[in-house]
Design a protein around this motif. Sequence first.
Motif, PDB file in Angstrom:
ATOM      1  N   MET A 224       0.831  -1.208   0.000  1.00  0.00           N
ATOM      2  CA  MET A 224       0.000   0.000   0.000  1.00  0.00           C
ATOM      3  C   MET A 224       0.862   1.252   0.000  1.00  0.00           C
ATOM      4  N   GLU A 225       1.969   1.192   0.727  1.00  0.00           N
ATOM      5  CA  GLU A 225       2.905   2.327   0.722  1.00  0.00           C
ATOM      6  C   GLU A 225       3.387   2.600  -0.707  1.00  0.00           C
ATOM      7  N   ARG A 226       3.685   1.545  -1.453  1.00  0.00           N
ATOM      8  CA  ARG A 226       4.115   1.725  -2.840  1.00  0.00           C
ATOM      9  C   ARG A 226       2.992   2.270  -3.709  1.00  0.00           C
ATOM     10  N   MET A 227       1.767   1.842  -3.447  1.00  0.00           N
ATOM     11  CA  MET A 227       0.623   2.323  -4.225  1.00  0.00           C
ATOM     12  C   MET A 227       0.424   3.826  -4.071  1.00  0.00           C
ATOM     13  N   LEU A 228       0.843   4.360  -2.937  1.00  0.00           N
ATOM     14  CA  LEU A 228       0.633   5.770  -2.636  1.00  0.00           C
ATOM     15  C   LEU A 228       1.796   6.663  -3.069  1.00  0.00           C
ATOM     16  N   GLU A 229       2.858   6.098  -3.580  1.00  0.00           N
ATOM     17  CA  GLU A 229       4.031   6.897  -3.921  1.00  0.00           C
ATOM     18  C   GLU A 229       3.673   8.004  -4.923  1.00  0.00           C
ATOM     19  N   GLY A 230       3.991   9.245  -4.553  1.00  0.00           N
ATOM     20  CA  GLY A 230       3.792  10.369  -5.452  1.00  0.00           C
ATOM     21  C   GLY A 230       2.363  10.843  -5.583  1.00  0.00           C
ATOM     22  N   GLN A 231       1.445  10.348  -4.742  1.00  0.00           N
ATOM     23  CA  GLN A 231       0.048  10.806  -4.840  1.00  0.00           C
ATOM     24  C   GLN A 231      -0.591  10.852  -3.457  1.00  0.00           C
ATOM     25  N   GLU A 232      -1.655  11.640  -3.347  1.00  0.00           N
ATOM     26  CA  GLU A 232      -2.296  11.848  -2.052  1.00  0.00           C
ATOM     27  C   GLU A 232      -3.241  10.719  -1.685  1.00  0.00           C
ATOM     28  N   TYR A 233      -3.874  10.119  -2.690  1.00  0.00           N
ATOM     29  CA  TYR A 233      -4.849   9.058  -2.446  1.00  0.00           C
ATOM     30  C   TYR A 233      -4.477   7.826  -3.271  1.00  0.00           C
TER      31      TYR A 233
ATOM     32  N   TYR B 214       6.309   3.225   7.937  1.00  0.00           N
ATOM     33  CA  TYR B 214       5.592   3.518   6.697  1.00  0.00           C
ATOM     34  C   TYR B 214       5.157   4.991   6.695  1.00  0.00           C
ATOM     35  N   PRO B 215       6.083   5.895   6.442  1.00  0.00           N
ATOM     36  CA  PRO B 215       5.733   7.326   6.522  1.00  0.00           C
ATOM     37  C   PRO B 215       4.660   7.740   5.522  1.00  0.00           C
ATOM     38  N   GLY B 216       4.647   7.098   4.359  1.00  0.00           N
ATOM     39  CA  GLY B 216       3.610   7.419   3.386  1.00  0.00           C
ATOM     40  C   GLY B 216       2.226   7.067   3.897  1.00  0.00           C
ATOM     41  N   LEU B 217       2.115   5.920   4.561  1.00  0.00           N
ATOM     42  CA  LEU B 217       0.828   5.511   5.123  1.00  0.00           C
ATOM     43  C   LEU B 217       0.410   6.412   6.275  1.00  0.00           C
ATOM     44  N   MET B 218       1.374   6.829   7.081  1.00  0.00           N
ATOM     45  CA  MET B 218       1.055   7.733   8.188  1.00  0.00           C
ATOM     46  C   MET B 218       0.498   9.056   7.667  1.00  0.00           C
ATOM     47  N   ALA B 219       1.135   9.591   6.628  1.00  0.00           N
ATOM     48  CA  ALA B 219       0.669  10.850   6.049  1.00  0.00           C
ATOM     49  C   ALA B 219      -0.709  10.669   5.416  1.00  0.00           C
ATOM     50  N   TYR B 220      -0.897   9.552   4.739  1.00  0.00           N
ATOM     51  CA  TYR B 220      -2.186   9.248   4.112  1.00  0.00           C
ATOM     52  C   TYR B 220      -3.279   9.125   5.168  1.00  0.00           C
ATOM     53  N   ARG B 221      -2.980   8.445   6.247  1.00  0.00           N
ATOM     54  CA  ARG B 221      -3.969   8.290   7.314  1.00  0.00           C
ATOM     55  C   ARG B 221      -4.365   9.645   7.894  1.00  0.00           C
ATOM     56  N   GLY B 222      -3.390  10.542   7.997  1.00  0.00           N
ATOM     57  CA  GLY B 222      -3.714  11.889   8.454  1.00  0.00           C
ATOM     58  C   GLY B 222      -4.631  12.618   7.495  1.00  0.00           C
ATOM     59  N   ARG B 223      -4.405  12.434   6.184  1.00  0.00           N
ATOM     60  CA  ARG B 223      -5.253  13.110   5.189  1.00  0.00           C
ATOM     61  C   ARG B 223      -6.684  12.597   5.225  1.00  0.00           C
ATOM     62  N   ILE B 224      -6.848  11.276   5.282  1.00  0.00           N
ATOM     63  CA  ILE B 224      -8.210  10.768   5.227  1.00  0.00           C
ATOM     64  C   ILE B 224      -8.968  11.053   6.528  1.00  0.00           C
ATOM     65  N   SER B 225      -8.268  11.036   7.651  1.00  0.00           N
ATOM     66  CA  SER B 225      -8.958  11.304   8.920  1.00  0.00           C
ATOM     67  C   SER B 225      -9.333  12.767   9.065  1.00  0.00           C
ATOM     68  N   ALA B 226      -8.739  13.641   8.252  1.00  0.00           N
ATOM     69  CA  ALA B 226      -9.085  15.065   8.276  1.00  0.00           C
ATOM     70  C   ALA B 226     -10.293  15.388   7.404  1.00  0.00           C
ATOM     71  N   ARG B 227     -10.771  14.419   6.636  1.00  0.00           N
ATOM     72  CA  ARG B 227     -11.925  14.681   5.775  1.00  0.00           C
ATOM     73  C   ARG B 227     -13.178  14.863   6.623  1.00  0.00           C
TER      74      ARG B 227
END
Length: 220
Positions: free
Chosen positions: A141-150, A179-192
């Motif tokens: 999943m971390e690889r799936m998120l590389e270079g994108q927000e979602y 998994y820093p990418g997943l941590m950042a992603y989790r922050g983005r989705i929880s802010a919705r």
Amino acid sequence: MIRLHHVPFSRSFRVLWLLEELGLDFEVVPYDIRDGSLRGAFQELSPAGRVPALEIGGQVLFESGAIHEYLCETYSEAGLGRDPGTPQRARYLEALHFAETMAGCIEQLNIQHVFLRDPTQASPTVIKLVTARLAGTLRAMERMLEGQEYLLADGFSAADTMMGFNLFAAPYYVHLDAYPGLMAYRGRISARPAYSRARARDGEQTFYTRDFYPVPASGP
């Protein structure tokens, strides 16, 4: 009337969140995973006795992936699905269903760590193998998120409501610090805003009693 049959902090949260993203009016019918209420009459709604079950349009749907596809097709104007023939369609379906690969690992660990009536029946070997498999899905999943927000390059979709929820259960078994990418992603989705509204309606989970469940020692 749209009615969601729901257990707090379970797979049915995915549908709860998606309904909020779609801006629909709906009722939540809560259940407790331990009190037997998912057996008996409930199995007329969901044959395996599992949430989610969604009453909508005079019918009942179960399986969160199928519900996601149905809702996104029925309310296509919201743009949370990806139609056949569009550039992101294949990646959308891939992410939508990869969510269950990860969730299956979480479910097995839930059984081993949390739901066995006799904790001595838990298998350290099984826990070790499934924890490693869960970590593998997180790396993917971390690889799936590389270079994108979602999960999709063209923006937020129902794939995020399916997959994103896993990142709030997986940390009971695998630390996300790696998994820093997943941590950042989790922050983005929880802010919705829709996520916040869904969490407010979710209810309190009652089955995790620790912040983290480590792999047990398998021998001396």
